[in-house]
Write an enzyme that holds these catalytic residues in place. Structure first.
Site, PDB file in Angstrom:
ATOM      1  CE1 TYR A  56       1.176  11.653   4.324  1.00  0.00           C
ATOM      2  CE2 TYR A  56       1.332  11.418   6.915  1.00  0.00           C
ATOM      3  CZ  TYR A  56       1.557  10.877   5.608  1.00  0.00           C
ATOM      4  OH  TYR A  56       2.077   9.598   5.487  1.00  0.00           O
ATOM      5  N   GLY A 212      -5.317  -2.291   3.504  1.00  0.00           N
ATOM      6  CA  GLY A 212      -5.601  -2.236   2.232  1.00  0.00           C
ATOM      7  C   GLY A 212      -5.731  -3.613   1.725  1.00  0.00           C
ATOM      8  CB  THR A 222      -3.144  -6.614  -9.144  1.00  0.00           C
ATOM      9  OG1 THR A 222      -2.631  -7.149  -7.936  1.00  0.00           O
ATOM     10  CG2 THR A 222      -2.293  -5.708  -9.454  1.00  0.00           C
TER      11      THR A 222
END
Length: 302
Positions: A56, A212, A222
């Site tokens: 990170y 998300g 998608t």
């Protein structure tokens, strides 16, 4: 802040985990100041678990946390004992690969400890499964890290149920967590056995990218425009019903699952870090959970 106990350990974590992937930003003074403010806000409102990884910010995120921890120790000498600090390793660049070799994992832990300015990690996770990993050799590495006092507990990230079972079969102590992507877009953990296994073995699932598909596109998105519109409409309906934001509702949707999912909150905006806690108080309805799933899928449950 709600708390949760991990497996048979003494580890007690805040139900919401603060994700440190973005705290260093571009590592400019302004971004570092913003990151420290985010961390202080998280601490003030009850987050006790902070999630890191060696990659990170190319290590800058752990270093920034270490800087803040030094400051906090002057204010609260026993602050370290009040925190759960987790880090991960296993992803290596040039070429992009996954590596569970003893030398790499041990060196990664040692470097994380230096950057974080701590003597031990509460938990160390294998970041992504190395397809070439030898369970017995990884178990030996874990034993050595624990015996040295550098790591107290272990877990995995992005492991399939079979990969987790393989590693667990070589270990004397239980793995505490499996950190996996869980959100309205990626619901594979509902069907691939991951959450079932977590319940069966008492492993806590930690959800990365929980927002998300709502606040930002999920990895490998998608969803069609029709999908997004259908989900947004149902989220808006339910958010009004529960008097909350749509993103808070998604957190409640995850928290509803009996596997006791712990979402990672990765925002560096203080207001959002605070507001995420509201999801913990939403009494979310079983039927609404399925209504949102139906909106996500675009068809009723069979």
């Amino acid at each position: 802040m709600q708390k949760i106990k991990f497996n048979s350990s003494k580890v007690i974590s805040s139900r919401l985990i603060y994700g440190c992937m973005r705290i260093a930003g571009d590592n400019t003074p302004a971004d570092k100041t913003k990151g420290k403010l985010a961390l202080r806000t998280a601490l003030e409102v009850g987050y006790t678990h902070f999630d890191h990884a060696d990659i990170y910010g190319a290590g800058h995120c752990e270093s920034l946390f270490g800087e803040l921890l030094t400051e906090l120790k002057q204010e609260t000498p026993d602050i370290r004992e009040q925190l759960i600090i987790t880090s991960k390793a296993g992803i290596r660049p040039d070429p992009q690969r996954y590596d569970f070799s003893a030398d790499y994992l041990t060196t990664s832990v040692e470097n994380s400890l230096k950057r974080l300015n701590v003597d031990y990690l509460d938990m160390f996770l294998l970041h992504r499964p190395d397809y070439l990993f030898n369970a017995e050799q990884v178990a030996q590495t874990f034993e050595q890290l624990k015996a040295s006092g550098k790591v107290k507990h272990f877990g995995v990230s992005n492991f399939s149920p079979s990969q987790l079972s393989l590693l667990q079969s070589a270990l004397d102590k239980p793995l505490l967590v499996n950190q996996i992507e869980i959100n309205i877009h990626n619901i594979s953990s509902l069907t691939d056995g991951s959450l079932d296994q977590c319940q069966q073995l008492g492993i806590t699932p930690i959800a990365w990218c929980p927002l998300g598909g709502v606040v930002y596109p999920a990895w490998g998105n998608t969803f069609s425009k029709a999908d997004e519109q259908r989900i947004a409409a149902e989220l808006a309906r339910q958010a009004e019903l529960y008097n909350c934001s749509t993103w808070q509702l998604i957190l409640a949707w995850l928290l509803k699952h009996p596997a006791n999912i712990c979402p990672i909150i990765g925002s560096t905006t203080p207001e959002r870090i605070v507001a995420a806690k509201q999801a913990l108080s939403i009494v979310y309805n079983h039927a609404d959970w399925y209504r949102l799933l139906e909106a996500r899928n675009g068809y009723p449950q069979p």
